[in-house]
Write a protein that holds these residues in place. Sequence first.
Motif, PDB file in Angstrom:
ATOM      1  N   GLU A  74       8.258 105.547  33.787  1.00 61.98           N
ATOM      2  CA  GLU A  74       9.679 104.462  34.205  1.00 61.98           C
ATOM      3  C   GLU A  74      10.351 104.806  35.341  1.00 61.98           C
ATOM      4  O   GLU A  74      10.778 103.783  36.014  1.00 61.98           O
ATOM      5  CB  GLU A  74      10.747 104.904  33.075  1.00 61.98           C
TER       6      GLU A  74
ATOM      7  N   LYS B 270       9.484 102.214  38.406  1.00 64.59           N
ATOM      8  CA  LYS B 270       9.826 101.006  38.111  1.00 64.59           C
ATOM      9  C   LYS B 270      11.460 100.861  38.812  1.00 64.59           C
ATOM     10  O   LYS B 270      11.764 100.035  39.352  1.00 64.59           O
ATOM     11  CB  LYS B 270       9.881 100.526  36.755  1.00 64.59           C
TER      12      LYS B 270
ATOM     13  N   VAL C 190      12.928  98.697  41.847  1.00 67.47           N
ATOM     14  CA  VAL C 190      14.034  97.636  41.749  1.00 67.47           C
ATOM     15  C   VAL C 190      15.240  97.994  42.750  1.00 67.47           C
ATOM     16  O   VAL C 190      15.730  97.288  43.291  1.00 67.47           O
ATOM     17  CB  VAL C 190      14.783  97.963  40.357  1.00 67.47           C
TER      18      VAL C 190
ATOM     19  N   ASN D  51      21.331  93.114  37.965  1.00 66.38           N
ATOM     20  CA  ASN D  51      20.006  93.183  37.941  1.00 66.38           C
ATOM     21  C   ASN D  51      19.715  93.338  36.446  1.00 66.38           C
ATOM     22  O   ASN D  51      19.890  94.698  36.182  1.00 66.38           O
ATOM     23  CB  ASN D  51      19.258  93.862  38.793  1.00 66.38           C
ATOM     24  N   ASP D  52      19.013  92.614  35.542  1.00 65.91           N
ATOM     25  CA  ASP D  52      18.618  93.086  34.328  1.00 65.91           C
ATOM     26  C   ASP D  52      17.546  94.031  34.336  1.00 65.91           C
ATOM     27  O   ASP D  52      17.765  94.992  33.441  1.00 65.91           O
ATOM     28  CB  ASP D  52      18.184  91.654  33.510  1.00 65.91           C
ATOM     29  N   ASN D  53      16.829  93.868  35.246  1.00 72.36           N
ATOM     30  CA  ASN D  53      15.683  95.243  35.090  1.00 72.36           C
ATOM     31  C   ASN D  53      16.448  96.348  35.450  1.00 72.36           C
ATOM     32  O   ASN D  53      15.812  97.323  34.793  1.00 72.36           O
ATOM     33  CB  ASN D  53      14.587  94.945  36.416  1.00 72.36           C
ATOM     34  N   PHE D  54      17.241  96.797  36.246  1.00 66.19           N
ATOM     35  CA  PHE D  54      17.946  97.661  36.532  1.00 66.19           C
ATOM     36  C   PHE D  54      18.682  98.363  35.394  1.00 66.19           C
ATOM     37  O   PHE D  54      18.550  99.453  35.014  1.00 66.19           O
ATOM     38  CB  PHE D  54      18.899  97.519  37.861  1.00 66.19           C
TER      39      PHE D  54
ATOM     40  N   GLN E 144      18.309  97.397  32.494  1.00 65.84           N
ATOM     41  CA  GLN E 144      17.279  98.005  31.162  1.00 65.84           C
ATOM     42  C   GLN E 144      16.812  99.318  31.522  1.00 65.84           C
ATOM     43  O   GLN E 144      16.807 100.240  30.564  1.00 65.84           O
ATOM     44  CB  GLN E 144      16.162  96.967  31.096  1.00 65.84           C
ATOM     45  N   LEU E 145      16.192  99.494  32.812  1.00 63.41           N
ATOM     46  CA  LEU E 145      15.893 100.670  33.262  1.00 63.41           C
ATOM     47  C   LEU E 145      16.762 101.861  33.219  1.00 63.41           C
ATOM     48  O   LEU E 145      16.371 102.959  32.621  1.00 63.41           O
ATOM     49  CB  LEU E 145      15.078 100.837  34.527  1.00 63.41           C
TER      50      LEU E 145
END
Length: 190
Positions: free
Chosen positions: A50, A53, A57, A118-121, A123-124
């Motif tokens: 993880e 990723k 980001v 940021n959704d990716n950030f 979630q990570l």
Amino acid sequence: MTIGSLLFIGAIVVIAIFGVTLYNGLVALKHGVAKAWANIDVLLKQRHDELPKLVEVCKQYKQFEQDTLQRVIEARSRVQTAREAQNIEALGEAEGMLRMGLGQIFAIAEAYPELKANDNFMQLQQRITSLENAIADRRELYNESVNINNVRVEQFPDAVIARLFSFETKPLLEFSTVEKADIDMKQLFS
């Protein structure tokens, strides 16, 4: 057969059964430690997968502190090396550095509203935090398994069987003092 012979044979059988019971108990403890380590290893691997990723980001925001990202990448590499070598002492030190770096990333992210949006950030961050909590739980289980193993390997009469069959004490998984230190928030934002 005389009564003395029967008593002698009976004593030998009781001692053999006792020895086998001790041996089997030590084997069970050894495998318990290995199982606890395997549980930690799985979580470390998941987190290892993880982290790139998360770094990617963060790199999208050019002004994000590259020094912190580099420290996380280096610590991730050290954790991976120690994990693969099953070097518990080195792993503890590398884990401390990695956790400190992650804490800094999450603290610095507070200054970047667009990154926090940021959704990716998000979630990570949530996934890595969840993995961190699971690692802490498994570390506690591992250390308890190691402690029980070490006590049995060192106490009499188990120590006799342990030495005879080369059972060894195992190191506890302790994180470095770097991880235990407070993060200097002024330094992060200066």
